[in-house]
Design a protein around this motif. Structure first.
Motif, short mmCIF file in Angstrom:
data_model
loop_
_atom_site.label_atom_id
_atom_site.label_comp_id
_atom_site.label_asym_id
_atom_site.label_seq_id
_atom_site.Cartn_x
_atom_site.Cartn_y
_atom_site.Cartn_z
N LEU A 103 -64.51 -13.35 -96.36
CA LEU A 103 -63.41 -13.85 -97.17
C LEU A 103 -63.58 -13.53 -98.65
O LEU A 103 -62.99 -14.18 -99.51
CB LEU A 103 -63.26 -15.36 -96.98
CG LEU A 103 -62.90 -15.81 -95.55
CD1 LEU A 103 -62.85 -17.32 -95.45
CD2 LEU A 103 -61.58 -15.20 -95.09
N SER A 104 -64.38 -12.50 -98.93
CA SER A 104 -64.54 -12.09 -100.32
C SER A 104 -63.18 -11.67 -100.90
O SER A 104 -62.44 -10.89 -100.30
CB SER A 104 -65.50 -10.90 -100.42
OG SER A 104 -66.75 -11.22 -99.82
N ARG A 105 -62.83 -12.23 -102.05
CA ARG A 105 -61.59 -11.92 -102.76
C ARG A 105 -60.36 -12.20 -101.89
O ARG A 105 -59.32 -11.55 -102.02
CB ARG A 105 -61.58 -10.49 -103.26
CG ARG A 105 -62.66 -10.19 -104.30
CD ARG A 105 -62.45 -8.85 -104.95
NE ARG A 105 -61.19 -8.82 -105.69
CZ ARG A 105 -60.66 -7.72 -106.24
NH1 ARG A 105 -61.28 -6.57 -106.10
NH2 ARG A 105 -59.52 -7.77 -106.92
N VAL A 106 -60.49 -13.18 -101.00
CA VAL A 106 -59.37 -13.60 -100.17
C VAL A 106 -59.13 -15.09 -100.40
O VAL A 106 -60.06 -15.89 -100.34
CB VAL A 106 -59.65 -13.35 -98.67
CG1 VAL A 106 -58.50 -13.89 -97.82
CG2 VAL A 106 -59.83 -11.86 -98.40
N GLU A 107 -57.89 -15.46 -100.66
CA GLU A 107 -57.52 -16.85 -100.83
C GLU A 107 -56.91 -17.36 -99.53
O GLU A 107 -56.04 -16.71 -98.95
CB GLU A 107 -56.51 -17.01 -101.97
CG GLU A 107 -56.08 -18.43 -102.21
CD GLU A 107 -55.12 -18.55 -103.39
OE1 GLU A 107 -55.02 -19.66 -103.95
OE2 GLU A 107 -54.48 -17.54 -103.74
N VAL A 108 -57.40 -18.50 -99.05
CA VAL A 108 -56.86 -19.11 -97.84
C VAL A 108 -56.01 -20.30 -98.25
O VAL A 108 -56.49 -21.23 -98.91
CB VAL A 108 -57.98 -19.55 -96.88
CG1 VAL A 108 -57.37 -20.13 -95.61
CG2 VAL A 108 -58.90 -18.38 -96.55
N LEU A 109 -54.75 -20.26 -97.84
CA LEU A 109 -53.77 -21.29 -98.21
C LEU A 109 -53.21 -21.95 -96.97
O LEU A 109 -52.61 -21.29 -96.11
CB LEU A 109 -52.60 -20.64 -98.97
CG LEU A 109 -52.67 -20.54 -100.49
CD1 LEU A 109 -51.63 -19.55 -100.97
CD2 LEU A 109 -52.41 -21.90 -101.11
N VAL A 110 -53.40 -23.26 -96.85
CA VAL A 110 -52.75 -24.04 -95.80
C VAL A 110 -51.56 -24.75 -96.43
O VAL A 110 -51.71 -25.49 -97.40
CB VAL A 110 -53.72 -25.06 -95.18
CG1 VAL A 110 -52.97 -25.98 -94.22
CG2 VAL A 110 -54.85 -24.35 -94.44
N VAL A 111 -50.39 -24.51 -95.87
CA VAL A 111 -49.18 -25.18 -96.35
C VAL A 111 -48.79 -26.22 -95.32
O VAL A 111 -48.27 -25.90 -94.25
CB VAL A 111 -48.03 -24.19 -96.59
CG1 VAL A 111 -46.84 -24.92 -97.20
CG2 VAL A 111 -48.47 -23.04 -97.49
N ASP A 112 -49.10 -27.48 -95.63
CA ASP A 112 -48.78 -28.56 -94.72
C ASP A 112 -47.32 -28.94 -94.87
O ASP A 112 -46.83 -29.17 -95.97
CB ASP A 112 -49.67 -29.77 -95.00
CG ASP A 112 -49.40 -30.89 -94.02
OD1 ASP A 112 -49.71 -30.71 -92.84
OD2 ASP A 112 -48.85 -31.92 -94.43
N ASN A 113 -46.64 -29.02 -93.72
CA ASN A 113 -45.19 -29.27 -93.72
C ASN A 113 -44.89 -30.76 -93.73
O ASN A 113 -44.07 -31.26 -92.97
CB ASN A 113 -44.56 -28.58 -92.51
CG ASN A 113 -43.23 -27.93 -92.78
OD1 ASN A 113 -42.61 -27.45 -91.86
ND2 ASN A 113 -42.77 -27.90 -94.03
N ASN A 114 -45.61 -31.46 -94.63
CA ASN A 114 -45.41 -32.91 -94.81
C ASN A 114 -45.67 -33.67 -93.51
O ASN A 114 -44.87 -34.49 -93.06
CB ASN A 114 -43.99 -33.20 -95.30
CG ASN A 114 -43.91 -34.49 -96.12
OD1 ASN A 114 -44.92 -34.98 -96.61
ND2 ASN A 114 -42.72 -35.03 -96.25
N SER A 115 -46.86 -33.40 -92.93
CA SER A 115 -47.23 -34.04 -91.67
C SER A 115 -47.26 -35.56 -91.82
O SER A 115 -47.68 -36.07 -92.86
CB SER A 115 -48.63 -33.57 -91.23
OG SER A 115 -48.64 -32.18 -90.98
N PRO A 116 -46.84 -36.30 -90.78
CA PRO A 116 -46.92 -37.77 -90.84
C PRO A 116 -48.33 -38.27 -91.14
O PRO A 116 -48.51 -39.25 -91.85
CB PRO A 116 -46.45 -38.19 -89.44
CG PRO A 116 -45.61 -37.06 -88.96
CD PRO A 116 -46.21 -35.82 -89.55
N THR A 117 -49.33 -37.57 -90.56
CA THR A 117 -50.72 -37.87 -90.88
C THR A 117 -51.30 -36.66 -91.60
O THR A 117 -51.56 -35.63 -90.98
CB THR A 117 -51.53 -38.14 -89.59
OG1 THR A 117 -50.93 -39.22 -88.88
CG2 THR A 117 -52.97 -38.51 -89.95
N PRO A 118 -51.47 -36.73 -92.92
CA PRO A 118 -51.97 -35.57 -93.67
C PRO A 118 -53.35 -35.13 -93.15
O PRO A 118 -54.16 -35.97 -92.75
CB PRO A 118 -52.06 -36.10 -95.10
CG PRO A 118 -51.12 -37.25 -95.15
CD PRO A 118 -51.17 -37.88 -93.78
#
Length: 288
Positions: free
Chosen positions: A31-46
């Motif tokens: 994952l060198s020079r890689v950004e990992v983005l999780v976009v949570d869709n407003n889950s009832p339980t974050p």
């Protein structure tokens, strides 16, 4: 630190166990020079526990419902020139990121192979057996039908900005990649860009999947009387398609024994008849 040259964008909704499995698989990649983005869709339980386990992953929340809005938010959150899309319930191969970098210069958008695995012990249920034969044939999607999914997709920011964002309320994968191809962007399939996806374990899960897909596909079908008539004809062809595809099931080397084969055939007919009913209702202007 140098800015990332690629961003991995993962839409998520209320599935923390599979999200953790997805991120664990990605952590085995370089994952060198890689950004990992999780976009949570407003889950009832974050997914706070998952976030604590992966401090190097950036989590953001998108309140607008739908994977399309989540993916668009992910793109907006990064300046990386390369965009790698994977779904939260997918498991990337150990070389997935390296392969994504390798294939990125070869086309404007690249879809890879999606293998199916079971989350329950054998023998397979009818739903699992059906998915083992029919699910995620990305090579056919790309090379025959001219579109790709976004659960295993490599593209660039320039392409994304030219095509525009994913659109909700329709089959967003088909819609977005079809628009990209219509704009003159080259789409190719790569067998060596691999992720895995769990099969639907039972009829309820498989039915839910295909009800959603039927709604989305109708959204891009058109709504004129002519479009509805064509949709009705496609509906009436569903039982015939089950007959045509039965030899494919019976001869599949992905199934073990006659129990799985007969379960898959039964699910094939059940699903195609269900889709026929849904589609005829849509053609008549009714909800499904």
């Amino acid at each position: 630190m140098a800015p990332p040259d690629a961003a991995i964008i993962i839409p998520h909704y209320n599935d923390p166990e599979r999200l953790a499995r997805c991120l664990t698989a990605l952590s085995r990649n370089d994952l060198s020079r890689v950004e990992v983005l999780v976009v949570d869709n407003n889950s009832p339980t974050p997914p706070t526990e998952v976030q604590a386990r992966f401090p190097d992953v950036r989590f953001v929340v998108e309140s607008e419902k739908g994977a399309a809005a989540a993916r668009n938010r992910g793109v907006a959150e990064t300046d990386a020139p390369l965009l790698f899309f994977i779904d939260a319930d997918c498991v990337a191969a150990d070389d997935w990121v390296a392969k994504a970098h390798e294939v990125a210069p070869t086309a404007d958008l690249i879809g890879g192979r999606v293998d199916v695995f079971d989350e329950t012990p054998p023998p397979r249920s009818g739903a699992e057996a059906f998915e083992a034969v029919f699910a995620f044939n990305f090579q056919n999607y790309i090379e025959v039908q001219g579109f790709t999914g976004s659960g295993n997709l490599v593209t660039t920011r320039d392409v994304f900005e030219d095509v525009g964002g994913f659109r909700g309320g329709v089959s967003e994968d088909l819609d977005w990649s079809t628009r990209a191809v219509s704009n003159g962007h080259k789409l190719i399939y790569r067998e060596d860009l691999v992720v895995s996806h769990p099969s639907r374990s039972d009829w309820a899960a498989l039915r839910h999947k295909w009800r959603r897909l039927t709604q989305e596909l109708f959204g891009v079908n058109g709504n004129t009387p002519r479009d509805r008539a064509k949709w009705a004809l496609r509906a009436l062809a569903m039982p015939i398609s089950a007959i045509v595809h039965t030899p494919k099931v019976l001869g599949s080397d992905k199934l073990n024994g006659w129990v799985e084969r007969l379960r898959a055939v039964g699910t094939l007919f059940r699903l195609r008849f269900q889709r026929m009913i849904w589609m005829l209702r849509q053609a008549l202007g009714q909800d499904i």
